[in-house]
Design a protein around this motif. Structure first.
Motif, PDB file in Angstrom:
ATOM      1  N   ARG A 153      11.444   4.156   4.661  1.00  0.00           N
ATOM      2  CA  ARG A 153      10.837   3.731   5.918  1.00  0.00           C
ATOM      3  C   ARG A 153      11.875   3.523   7.009  1.00  0.00           C
ATOM      4  NH1 ARG A 153       5.956  -0.478   4.244  1.00  0.00           N
ATOM      5  NH2 ARG A 153       4.525   1.137   3.483  1.00  0.00           N
ATOM      6  N   ALA A 154      13.074   3.151   6.635  1.00  0.00           N
ATOM      7  CA  ALA A 154      14.132   3.011   7.629  1.00  0.00           C
ATOM      8  C   ALA A 154      14.486   4.341   8.265  1.00  0.00           C
ATOM      9  CB  ALA A 154      15.370   2.393   6.993  1.00  0.00           C
ATOM     10  N   SER A 155      14.172   5.452   7.599  1.00  0.00           N
ATOM     11  CA  SER A 155      14.435   6.784   8.150  1.00  0.00           C
ATOM     12  C   SER A 155      13.175   7.459   8.662  1.00  0.00           C
ATOM     13  CB  SER A 155      15.077   7.666   7.069  1.00  0.00           C
ATOM     14  OG  SER A 155      16.349   7.171   6.720  1.00  0.00           O
ATOM     15  N   GLY A 156      12.055   6.726   8.730  1.00  0.00           N
ATOM     16  CA  GLY A 156      10.810   7.322   9.203  1.00  0.00           C
ATOM     17  C   GLY A 156       9.991   7.963   8.115  1.00  0.00           C
ATOM     18  N   GLY A 157      10.329   7.725   6.853  1.00  0.00           N
ATOM     19  CA  GLY A 157       9.575   8.287   5.743  1.00  0.00           C
ATOM     20  C   GLY A 157       8.563   7.299   5.199  1.00  0.00           C
ATOM     21  N   LEU A 158       7.726   7.773   4.287  1.00  0.00           N
ATOM     22  CA  LEU A 158       6.683   6.954   3.684  1.00  0.00           C
ATOM     23  C   LEU A 158       6.659   7.206   2.187  1.00  0.00           C
ATOM     24  CD1 LEU A 158       3.755   7.496   6.231  1.00  0.00           C
ATOM     25  CD2 LEU A 158       5.181   5.458   6.011  1.00  0.00           C
ATOM     26  N   LEU A 159       6.200   6.211   1.439  1.00  0.00           N
ATOM     27  CA  LEU A 159       6.054   6.319  -0.007  1.00  0.00           C
ATOM     28  C   LEU A 159       4.674   5.812  -0.379  1.00  0.00           C
ATOM     29  CD1 LEU A 159       7.181   6.831  -2.849  1.00  0.00           C
ATOM     30  CD2 LEU A 159       8.098   4.504  -2.821  1.00  0.00           C
ATOM     31  N   HIS A 160       3.866   6.669  -1.001  1.00  0.00           N
ATOM     32  CA  HIS A 160       2.521   6.322  -1.437  1.00  0.00           C
ATOM     33  C   HIS A 160       2.479   6.331  -2.958  1.00  0.00           C
ATOM     34  CE1 HIS A 160       1.024   6.666   2.649  1.00  0.00           C
ATOM     35  NE2 HIS A 160       1.604   7.850   2.746  1.00  0.00           N
ATOM     36  N   ARG A 161       1.825   5.319  -3.511  1.00  0.00           N
ATOM     37  CA  ARG A 161       1.711   5.188  -4.961  1.00  0.00           C
ATOM     38  C   ARG A 161       0.267   5.452  -5.390  1.00  0.00           C
ATOM     39  NH1 ARG A 161       3.559  -0.762  -5.124  1.00  0.00           N
ATOM     40  NH2 ARG A 161       3.140  -0.561  -2.900  1.00  0.00           N
ATOM     41  N   HIS A 162       0.120   6.256  -6.416  1.00  0.00           N
ATOM     42  CA  HIS A 162      -1.191   6.558  -6.985  1.00  0.00           C
ATOM     43  C   HIS A 162      -1.045   6.651  -8.496  1.00  0.00           C
ATOM     44  CE1 HIS A 162      -2.454   7.718  -2.889  1.00  0.00           C
ATOM     45  NE2 HIS A 162      -1.297   8.383  -2.822  1.00  0.00           N
ATOM     46  N   ASN A 163      -2.191   6.674  -9.152  1.00  0.00           N
ATOM     47  CA  ASN A 163      -2.259   7.051 -10.557  1.00  0.00           C
ATOM     48  C   ASN A 163      -2.920   8.406 -10.648  1.00  0.00           C
ATOM     49  OD1 ASN A 163      -0.993   4.884 -11.818  1.00  0.00           O
ATOM     50  ND2 ASN A 163      -2.858   3.643 -11.820  1.00  0.00           N
ATOM     51  N   GLY A 164      -2.346   9.308 -11.452  1.00  0.00           N
ATOM     52  CA  GLY A 164      -2.880  10.647 -11.565  1.00  0.00           C
ATOM     53  C   GLY A 164      -4.251  10.662 -12.214  1.00  0.00           C
ATOM     54  N   PRO A 165      -5.041  11.713 -11.960  1.00  0.00           N
ATOM     55  CA  PRO A 165      -6.388  11.793 -12.554  1.00  0.00           C
ATOM     56  C   PRO A 165      -6.370  11.816 -14.077  1.00  0.00           C
ATOM     57  CG  PRO A 165      -5.755  13.893 -11.558  1.00  0.00           C
ATOM     58  CD  PRO A 165      -4.725  12.888 -11.139  1.00  0.00           C
ATOM     59  N   GLY A 166      -5.319  12.356 -14.669  1.00  0.00           N
ATOM     60  CA  GLY A 166      -5.215  12.400 -16.121  1.00  0.00           C
ATOM     61  C   GLY A 166      -4.357  11.292 -16.696  1.00  0.00           C
ATOM     62  N   GLY A 167      -4.046  10.263 -15.904  1.00  0.00           N
ATOM     63  CA  GLY A 167      -3.150   9.206 -16.338  1.00  0.00           C
ATOM     64  C   GLY A 167      -1.749   9.435 -15.829  1.00  0.00           C
ATOM     65  N   GLY A 168      -0.930   8.422 -15.902  1.00  0.00           N
ATOM     66  CA  GLY A 168       0.436   8.530 -15.397  1.00  0.00           C
ATOM     67  C   GLY A 168       0.505   8.196 -13.921  1.00  0.00           C
ATOM     68  N   ALA A 169       1.729   8.046 -13.430  1.00  0.00           N
ATOM     69  CA  ALA A 169       1.958   7.687 -12.030  1.00  0.00           C
ATOM     70  C   ALA A 169       2.114   8.945 -11.181  1.00  0.00           C
ATOM     71  CB  ALA A 169       3.207   6.814 -11.906  1.00  0.00           C
ATOM     72  N   LEU A 170       1.702   8.839  -9.928  1.00  0.00           N
ATOM     73  CA  LEU A 170       1.841   9.923  -8.959  1.00  0.00           C
ATOM     74  C   LEU A 170       2.384   9.323  -7.674  1.00  0.00           C
ATOM     75  CD1 LEU A 170       1.448  12.823  -7.976  1.00  0.00           C
ATOM     76  CD2 LEU A 170      -0.903  12.242  -7.388  1.00  0.00           C
ATOM     77  N   LEU A 171       3.607   9.676  -7.319  1.00  0.00           N
ATOM     78  CA  LEU A 171       4.263   9.191  -6.118  1.00  0.00           C
ATOM     79  C   LEU A 171       4.346  10.316  -5.093  1.00  0.00           C
ATOM     80  CD1 LEU A 171       7.186   7.216  -7.776  1.00  0.00           C
ATOM     81  CD2 LEU A 171       5.186   6.230  -6.683  1.00  0.00           C
ATOM     82  N   ARG A 172       3.993  10.023  -3.843  1.00  0.00           N
ATOM     83  CA  ARG A 172       4.074  10.988  -2.757  1.00  0.00           C
ATOM     84  C   ARG A 172       5.049  10.461  -1.721  1.00  0.00           C
ATOM     85  NH1 ARG A 172       0.036  11.456   0.362  1.00  0.00           N
ATOM     86  NH2 ARG A 172       0.451  13.596   1.021  1.00  0.00           N
TER      87      ARG A 172
END
Length: 451
Positions: free
Chosen positions: A424-443
């Motif tokens: 965020r200090a560089s203008g970016g973003l981090l989104h956290r999700h859980n995948g449809p089949g389980g496990g983590a999904l980071l964007r």
């Protein structure tokens, strides 16, 4: 007691609103003496071709003198407007009234050609009138609330209608006249709606940008505070290392009083302790220097593919049982703009991939997929990190990343928190999700370098 000032008539208010929607700089740039004189000469030459060139004159059958007489008011008015406004930087209200009159005279000229020509040529001029009014309606934002050009076009068509030579011309006027007025209004209204939608989009973009800047300022403040605390911890570590070094020296001194064999082993242990302490001191200095350099760094262009390859190679050595797959969109390879450059981005991605491999401390991922592409809507770079581990607890998906929060027994909780602050200090973003089949999904969304 003074009476309140009378409000301006509705017509005057509507006209001022219409003037406010016009592009005066574009009008002044196009209505110079040179371009206007060229328009007059080209139109006169076209009249000569239409009326004098064999076969062409037979098709249109337009008498030259009446056509030139209908064109003369338009030509004189256009040249006079250009001469008056040649040195002006703005158009007054009376200037826009003059502009509306000039367009009405041009529409009268086209309508008169439609009335004077034979039916085949009259159809061509009718189409030309229809296209011209539509273009003027779009360019000058003609609407039902500001129908000033429509009034001029209607007057031009009505003035040219008596010149109609036959019933066929009258029917053509009945068809083309209303169509020209509707086209002028429709395209003007459409252009006005487009302007409003663009203004709303600009305001929304500005609001989102302001919110993002505000969030970045908060994150930079949190990051600065965290870095200050880390530097304070480094100072404490320096002191602790100094005390440990002193203790090692004392251990070495006491060891000299023992027997030869015991003293040799004791000295070896003390030497190893001193070497380890020296390495820790160097690491503390390096981290401190990097932290201070990052605080005032400008964004740098980073080759995303090279960073991901480096992360894959390094993490694969640490977690050999985890299969790490990388897919980057085809060339040209995307380049991100980040403070701290490749080292910062590698630290962020490596923290997230290591978190995926470690999982919650009891169950980790066996496969990690890293995909990089250009996000089609925003144009930013998008990095997805997906794993088959336990994923995030549901209560932590929408909660902000917190310093020192962790589910791993030996974790510190700084990895995700620091990564999000750095992005965020560089203008970016981090989104956290859980995948449809389980496990983590980071964007991860990153600013992109545009060449």
């Amino acid at each position: 007691m003074k009476s309140p000032p009378a409000s301006a008539p509705r017509g005057v208010t509507a006209f001022r609103r219409w003037v406010h929607a016009q592009d005066a700089s574009r009008l002044l740039a196009s209505e110079r003496v040179g371009p206007c004189l060229g328009f007059v000469l080209r139109s006169t030459a076209l009249l000569g071709v239409v009326t004098c060139v064999p076969r062409v004159s037979d098709f249109f059958a337009v008498p030259f003198v009446p056509a030139l007489a209908c064109f003369a008011p338009c030509a004189v008015n256009t040249l006079a407007f250009a001469a008056v406004h040649s040195r002006r930087e703005r158009v007054a209200l009376w200037g826009w009234l003059w502009r509306a009159q000039s367009l009405a005279l041009l529409h009268f000229f086209l309508a008169s050609l439609m009335a004077l020509a034979a039916i085949p040529g009259a159809i061509v001029f009718g189409v030309l009138l229809l296209c011209t009014t539509a273009v003027h309606g779009r360019r000058h934002r003609v609407t039902w609330r500001e129908p000033f050009l429509v009034v001029g076009t209607l007057a031009a068509v009505l003035c040219a209608a008596p010149l109609a030579a036959s019933t066929g011309h009258a029917v053509l006027f009945v068809v083309v006249g209303p169509a020209a007025l509707l086209a002028e209004l429709y395209l003007g209204t459409l252009a006005t709606r487009y302007d409003r939608a663009r203004a709303d989009a600009d305001r929304l973009r500005a609001a989102v940008h302001a919110q993002l800047l505000e969030q970045q300022e908060r994150d930079v403040g949190r990051l600065t505070q965290a870095m200050a605390e880390i530097l304070g911890h480094h100072q404490e570590m320096d002191q602790a290392l100094h005390h440990a070094g002193t203790a090692a020296d004392m251990m070495k001194a006491f060891g000299t009083q023992r027997g030869l064999v015991a003293r040799t082993g004791f000295e070896d242990q003390a030497r190893q302790l001193q070497d380890s302490l020296r390495q820790l001191q160097e690491m503390v200095k390096e981290v401190r220097a990097k932290s201070r350099r990052f605080a005032g760094a400008e964004p740098e262009a980073v080759d995303l593919g090279l960073v991901l390859d480096s992360v894959q190679a390094h993490v694969s050595l640490r977690f050999p049982d985890v299969a790490i797959h990388i897919h980057v969109e085809p060339p040209p390879r995307p380049r991100a703009l980040l403070r701290g450059g490749p080292l910062m981005l590698r630290q962020v991605v490596e923290n997230l991939v290591v978190n995926a491999c470690e999982g919650n401390g009891e169950q980790g991922a066996s496969r990690v997929y890293i995909r990089a592409r250009t996000e089609p809507l925003s144009g930013r770079l998008e990095v997805e990190i997906e794993d088959d581990g336990p994923g995030f607890p549901p209560e932590r998906l929408l909660a902000p990343a917190e310093e020192l929060y962790t589910t791993k027994p030996q974790g510190t909780g700084l990895g995700l928190y620091t990564s999000e602050c750095l992005l965020r200090a560089s203008g970016g973003l981090l989104h956290r999700h859980n995948g449809p089949g389980g496990g983590a999904l980071l964007r991860i969304l990153l600013p992109r370098e545009y060449q």
